[in-house]
Design a protein around this motif. Structure first.
Motif, mmCIF file in Angstrom:
data_model
loop_
_atom_site.group_PDB
_atom_site.id
_atom_site.type_symbol
_atom_site.label_atom_id
_atom_site.label_comp_id
_atom_site.label_asym_id
_atom_site.label_seq_id
_atom_site.Cartn_x
_atom_site.Cartn_y
_atom_site.Cartn_z
ATOM 1 N N VAL A 118 0.977 -1.152 0.040
ATOM 2 C CA VAL A 118 -0.028 -0.168 -0.103
ATOM 3 C C VAL A 118 0.827 1.284 0.009
ATOM 4 O O VAL A 118 0.546 2.247 -0.645
ATOM 5 C CB VAL A 118 -1.032 0.031 1.267
ATOM 6 N N ASP A 119 2.178 1.317 0.946
ATOM 7 C CA ASP A 119 2.950 2.180 0.771
ATOM 8 C C ASP A 119 3.370 2.661 -0.800
ATOM 9 O O ASP A 119 3.638 3.737 -0.871
ATOM 10 C CB ASP A 119 4.031 2.178 1.519
ATOM 11 N N GLN A 120 3.697 1.637 -1.557
ATOM 12 C CA GLN A 120 4.228 1.666 -2.738
ATOM 13 C C GLN A 120 3.199 2.310 -3.629
ATOM 14 O O GLN A 120 3.553 3.351 -4.369
ATOM 15 C CB GLN A 120 4.668 0.433 -3.482
ATOM 16 N N VAL A 121 1.991 1.971 -3.637
ATOM 17 C CA VAL A 121 1.080 2.634 -4.231
ATOM 18 C C VAL A 121 0.684 3.931 -4.005
ATOM 19 O O VAL A 121 0.434 4.850 -4.821
ATOM 20 C CB VAL A 121 -0.483 1.675 -4.161
ATOM 21 N N MET A 122 0.622 4.428 -2.604
ATOM 22 C CA MET A 122 0.338 5.826 -2.153
ATOM 23 C C MET A 122 1.781 6.586 -2.660
ATOM 24 O O MET A 122 1.483 7.647 -3.099
ATOM 25 C CB MET A 122 0.617 5.844 -0.628
ATOM 26 N N SER A 123 3.099 5.996 -2.606
ATOM 27 C CA SER A 123 4.137 6.753 -3.076
ATOM 28 C C SER A 123 3.956 6.954 -4.825
ATOM 29 O O SER A 123 4.177 7.974 -5.362
ATOM 30 C CB SER A 123 5.330 6.009 -2.957
ATOM 31 N N ALA A 124 3.467 6.190 -5.443
ATOM 32 C CA ALA A 124 3.258 6.244 -6.863
ATOM 33 C C ALA A 124 2.009 7.306 -7.069
ATOM 34 O O ALA A 124 2.397 8.066 -8.153
ATOM 35 C CB ALA A 124 2.708 4.682 -7.448
ATOM 36 N N SER A 125 0.885 7.239 -6.181
ATOM 37 C CA SER A 125 0.021 8.212 -6.240
ATOM 38 C C SER A 125 0.521 9.814 -6.114
ATOM 39 O O SER A 125 0.155 10.474 -6.791
ATOM 40 C CB SER A 125 -1.176 7.930 -5.411
ATOM 41 N N GLU A 126 1.396 9.669 -5.081
ATOM 42 C CA GLU A 126 2.015 11.103 -4.902
ATOM 43 C C GLU A 126 2.869 11.569 -6.015
ATOM 44 O O GLU A 126 2.719 12.855 -6.312
ATOM 45 C CB GLU A 126 2.995 10.791 -3.638
ATOM 46 N N ALA A 127 3.411 10.639 -6.503
ATOM 47 C CA ALA A 127 4.517 11.289 -7.680
ATOM 48 C C ALA A 127 3.361 11.495 -9.054
ATOM 49 O O ALA A 127 3.898 12.395 -9.743
ATOM 50 C CB ALA A 127 5.452 9.995 -8.311
ATOM 51 N N TYR A 128 2.504 10.876 -9.124
ATOM 52 C CA TYR A 128 1.526 11.146 -10.295
ATOM 53 C C TYR A 128 0.907 12.540 -9.934
ATOM 54 O O TYR A 128 0.911 13.300 -10.808
ATOM 55 C CB TYR A 128 0.417 10.079 -10.398
#
Length: 216
Positions: A118-128
């Motif tokens: 989930v942390d990885q997905v949140m980081s990807a969302s943040e970058a987006y």
């Protein structure tokens, strides 16, 4: 971009065992699922499961990697401007039911592995958010972090709540047709939200609830 992610439509023994494990973990939870049960569901011996994955933790790692594979494929499609490509959508939808069911159960049960995922997905969302709206979402800012976390929660809620959503819709959860129908409902909801955020009422309520008196 590759036409398909690894193991899409892959009927190798390893892929069959992994998919059986995802179903078992989704149905019984990590603690309730057994190596023997997974072997039986995959139509192989326990020894063969152990040969490919070693332990139940090894199986769960393979399941988590399958989830990441779907995320990477979708991200690559977005970056390449191919998310609306019928072939890409077909692949994503065919992978979605088992992945969503697995992730939904894992998020409820909780584990270090799923927390990391989930942390990885949140980081990807943040970058987006930062790359798409840099003026609104400054890289590394608390506002961007918070928005990415909430956006991830909104996007994953249909996995956790899919049984309830499908019951309301009068359909079976975690099928390709259900994924498509929930997707259409999501578009309808977001389009309505877009209209709402453009309204004067929205601006007034946002300003009134903002910790910043300027409403920023």
């Amino acid at each position: 971009m590759r036409a398909t992610p690894d193991a899409v439509g892959d009927l190798t023994t390893r892929a069959r065992i992994r998919d059986a494990a995802m179903e078992a973990f989704a149905e019984h939870g990590y603690q309730g699922a057994t190596m023997r049960g997974i072997a039986a569901a995959a139509g192989v011996s326990l020894g063969l499961v152990q040969h490919h994955f070693g332990t139940k933790d090894g199986l769960r790692s393979a399941c988590d990697e399958r989830v990441l594979e779907l995320i990477r494929f979708k991200t690559t499609a977005i970056d390449a401007g191919r998310l609306s490509d019928p072939q890409v959508l077909s692949i994503l939808i065919s992978m979605a039911p088992v992945v969503q069911r697995y992730v939904g159960r894992a998020m409820v049960d909780g584990s270090t592995a799923i927390d990391d995922l989930v942390d990885q997905v949140m980081s990807a969302s943040e970058a987006y958010l930062s790359s798409t709206w840099p003026d609104r979402f400054e890289p590394g800012s608390p506002r961007t972090r918070d928005a990415a976390a909430v956006l991830t929660a909104l996007n994953t809620s249909t996995m956790v709540l899919q049984a309830h959503i499908a019951r309301r819709m009068g359909i079976e959860p975690f099928t390709e047709s259900t994924v498509r129908r929930i997707g259409q409902a999501t578009f309808d909801a977001y389009e309505a939200i877009a209209d709402l955020t453009a309204s004067e009422w929205w601006r007034e309520v946002r300003a009134a609830t903002s910790p910043d008196p300027t409403g920023a």
